[in-house]
Design a protein around this motif. Structure first.
Motif, PDB file in Angstrom:
ATOM      1  N   VAL A   1      47.493  24.535  60.515  1.00  0.00           N
ATOM      2  CA  VAL A   1      48.467  23.395  60.098  1.00  0.00           C
ATOM      3  C   VAL A   1      47.951  22.376  61.329  1.00  0.00           C
ATOM      4  N   THR A   2      47.591  23.036  62.469  1.00  0.00           N
ATOM      5  CA  THR A   2      47.144  21.828  63.366  1.00  0.00           C
ATOM      6  C   THR A   2      45.788  21.250  63.127  1.00  0.00           C
ATOM      7  N   VAL A   3      44.701  22.000  62.530  1.00  0.00           N
ATOM      8  CA  VAL A   3      43.406  21.428  61.824  1.00  0.00           C
ATOM      9  C   VAL A   3      43.685  20.442  60.735  1.00  0.00           C
ATOM     10  N   LEU A   4      44.748  20.653  60.024  1.00  0.00           N
ATOM     11  CA  LEU A   4      45.357  19.629  58.799  1.00  0.00           C
ATOM     12  C   LEU A   4      45.517  18.447  59.653  1.00  0.00           C
ATOM     13  N   ALA A   5      46.491  18.636  60.668  1.00  0.00           N
ATOM     14  CA  ALA A   5      47.057  17.569  61.125  1.00  0.00           C
ATOM     15  C   ALA A   5      46.056  16.482  61.927  1.00  0.00           C
ATOM     16  N   THR A   6      45.060  17.335  62.692  1.00  0.00           N
ATOM     17  CA  THR A   6      43.858  16.879  63.248  1.00  0.00           C
ATOM     18  C   THR A   6      43.100  15.643  62.188  1.00  0.00           C
ATOM     19  N   VAL A   7      42.721  16.490  61.225  1.00  0.00           N
ATOM     20  CA  VAL A   7      41.941  15.637  60.147  1.00  0.00           C
ATOM     21  C   VAL A   7      42.698  14.467  59.720  1.00  0.00           C
ATOM     22  N   VAL A   8      43.938  14.769  59.355  1.00  0.00           N
ATOM     23  CA  VAL A   8      44.893  13.420  58.740  1.00  0.00           C
ATOM     24  C   VAL A   8      44.811  12.365  59.964  1.00  0.00           C
ATOM     25  N   LEU A   9      45.030  12.821  61.086  1.00  0.00           N
ATOM     26  CA  LEU A   9      45.231  11.661  62.038  1.00  0.00           C
ATOM     27  C   LEU A   9      43.694  10.894  62.263  1.00  0.00           C
TER      28      LEU A   9
END
Length: 567
Positions: free
Chosen positions: A539-547
């Protein structure tokens, strides 16, 4: 004559200096005082005492070894990739740089967990192709070499960024003169470009060295099972095991770690002065090597590197998050979303961690955007005294960024473990101390883009506004803020990305009820809840990529260099 009462600019600069003294100087001064005093008098006996411990000496050597070897590895790989992308006609440069920078923005503890699952006996990806190690065999990453390898991959993007920026700053005339004289690309690279890049190469190694020195996530998750203890891990184990009663001993070790970081930066500056060469001419692309038939091979090599260092561990991470228990192969029958449901809806600590990280990282990003905007304004002024005062704040920010985050944590514990004067409130064991530590640790990240934006503004704008009668607040709000707001937003997003998932600063500052995402991921993995750690990491990787994608889109309207991966 009445004494002149400072207004506007003077009061703002004074407030910035007070803030810098309170968050930069005071905690680090207390750390130095505790680490260099005995019975209230200055003394080296605390340092001598901790160095007399075999465990400290061993951790000291492991820290130097892992930081030095991984720094050299990051320098070699990052420079090679920067030269390939910056000097040749490979296609898709922006996409490649974006993908190559992702490991830097992914939290180190997530990187460690992903690689453990990618190369271990229970690896779902290697299991699909029949290459997984035999069950019960030793994990290849649980060793000093494994720690160094992952530190190299984690910090290679720092070298890549710095060398790419240095290549963009070189004037075209030098390489054109060499080519006219008959020098081929290889000779131009050896005789012209690499000597000119020498100061940047030294800076890149120092940056990778200091970053690896304070990288707690990889050193803890890989080093503890391998009994490869470094200074940050030793500090964490002593303080978490014995509590504030060992603050004096831990402060001495932390001061030792800070001295190593400062010595590395000082050596970097000295070498840069000796290696610097004066060049003239506008910056431009210095060399463009046409690869011809080798271009598809080079592009395939870049894709293979991205696949091996990014896609393999991330695919293993997601696959582990989708099985009920670590080691179970991922099939249609075993696939489950239960781990994601557990961390997102049922685990109170995880839900608190998301809220706490969003609040503290978001507040720190907004506060630092404003503080960076004010500091950069004074850095760009022609008034020498004010520019020097702002320069001192910038230097303190750079020093605090270079010092390992765990050292910042110890300094803040020393500064704020007692109730604050006048108000009688203690920040220890609250989100407030984590927020203040973020302001100290990440100020340099927010300041760089805003300083670059102010450097492109004509000083006559300020003069014209003054002539028109605009005061300091009106000039700042109506003239400069709209112009530097995109750069400030870019810096704020970079701060948020860094603080949202970090574990190094908050590892010693969190408490029950004040968990962060980084500490929660570490606690899951340390407690044996591997699938939950993988789900939260995904989940944190996904949030990082989106940001990062949002920042990339915003970066299309920003000056070159504000968004690092846009080439």
């Amino acid at each position: 004559m009445r004494p002149r009462i400072p207004r506007g600019e003077g009061l703002t600069l004074a407030a910035l200096l007070v803030w810098a003294a309170g968050l930069f100087l005071l905690p680090l001064a207390l750390l130095a005082w505790v680490g260099l005093t005995a019975q209230g008098a200055p003394s080296l006996s605390p340092i001598v005492e901790v160095l007399g411990s075999a465990s400290v000496r061993r951790a000291f050597w492991h820290s130097l070894e892992s930081a030095g070897m991984s720094g050299l590895g990051a320098l070699a790989v990052g420079t090679a990739l920067a030269l390939l992308i910056g000097l040749t006609d490979v296609r898709g440069k922006g996409a490649f740089v974006f993908l190559l920078l992702l490991p830097m923005m992914i939290p180190p503890q997530v990187t460690a967990i992903a690689w453990i699952q990618a190369l271990g006996p229970g690896s779902p990806v290697l299991g699909w192709v029949g290459l997984a190690p035999a069950p019960g065999s030793d994990h290849p990453l649980y060793s000093g070499g494994g720690v160094m390898a992952l530190l190299t991959l984690q910090h290679m993007p720092l070298v890549l960024l710095l060398i790419l920026a240095a290549l963009r700053a070189l004037p075209r005339e030098l390489t054109e003169a060499a080519r006219i004289a008959g020098a081929g690309p290889g000779r131009v690279l050896r005789r012209v470009l690499l000597p000119l890049l020498a100061p940047s190469l030294v800076a890149a190694f120092a940056l990778a060295f200091v970053s690896a020195l304070g990288n707690f996530g990889i050193q803890a998750i890989l080093g503890i099972p391998a009994r490869y203890t470094t200074l940050p891990v030793l500090i964490w184990r002593r303080l978490s095991g014995f509590g504030p009663s060992v603050l004096g001993d831990v402060a001495a070790i932390s001061f030792l770690l800070a001295i190593i970081a400062i010595a590395a930066i000082s050596a970097q500056l000295m070498l840069q002065r000796r290696l610097r060469s004066q060049v003239t001419g506008p910056p431009a692309q210095s060399l463009r090597i046409r690869l011809g038939r080798l271009r598809p091979v080079a592009e395939a090599g870049l894709m293979l590197y991205v696949g091996a260092t990014l896609l393999l561990p991330l695919a293993s991470l997601v696959a582990t998050a989708l099985v009920p228990t670590y080691g179970v192969p991922l099939t249609r029958e075993t696939l489950t979303w239960g781990n994601f449901a557990e961390i997102l809806f049922r685990q109170e600590a995880t839900i608190r961690a998301f809220a706490n990280s969003t609040l503290t990282a978001g507040a720190a990003a907004l506060a630092l955007a404003m503080l960076a905007g004010l500091t950069a304004y004074f850095l760009s002024r022609r008034d020498v005294a004010r520019r020097r005062a702002a320069g001192a704040i910038a230097v303190l920010g750079d020093v605090s960024y270079a010092i390992p985050g765990l050292v910042i944590s110890i300094a803040f514990i020393l500064a704020f473990i007692r109730p604050l004067p006048l108000v009688g409130v203690s920040l220890y064991n609250t989100l407030g101390i984590i927020f203040l530590a973020y302001l100290t640790a990440f100020f340099a990240i927010a300041l760089k883009p805003v300083t670059a934006a102010y450097a492109q503004l004509d000083p006559a704008l300020d003069d014209a506004a003054r002539v028109a009668g605009a005061g300091f607040g009106r000039r700042l709000w109506r003239v400069f803020t709209p112009m530097v707001a995109p750069a400030a937003a870019s810096g704020a997003i970079l701060v948020f990305l860094t603080a949202y998932n970090e574990v190094t600063v908050s590892a010693l500052l969190w408490s029950t009820g004040n968990e962060t995402i980084g500490t929660q991921i570490f606690n899951y993995e340390d407690g044996g809840y591997t699938t939950l750690a993988a789900a939260l990491s995904s989940v944190t990787v996904l949030a990082t990529v989106v940001l990062m994608a949002v920042l990339d889109r915003v970066g299309r309207r920003l000056p070159p260099g504000v968004v690092p991966w846009r080439v």
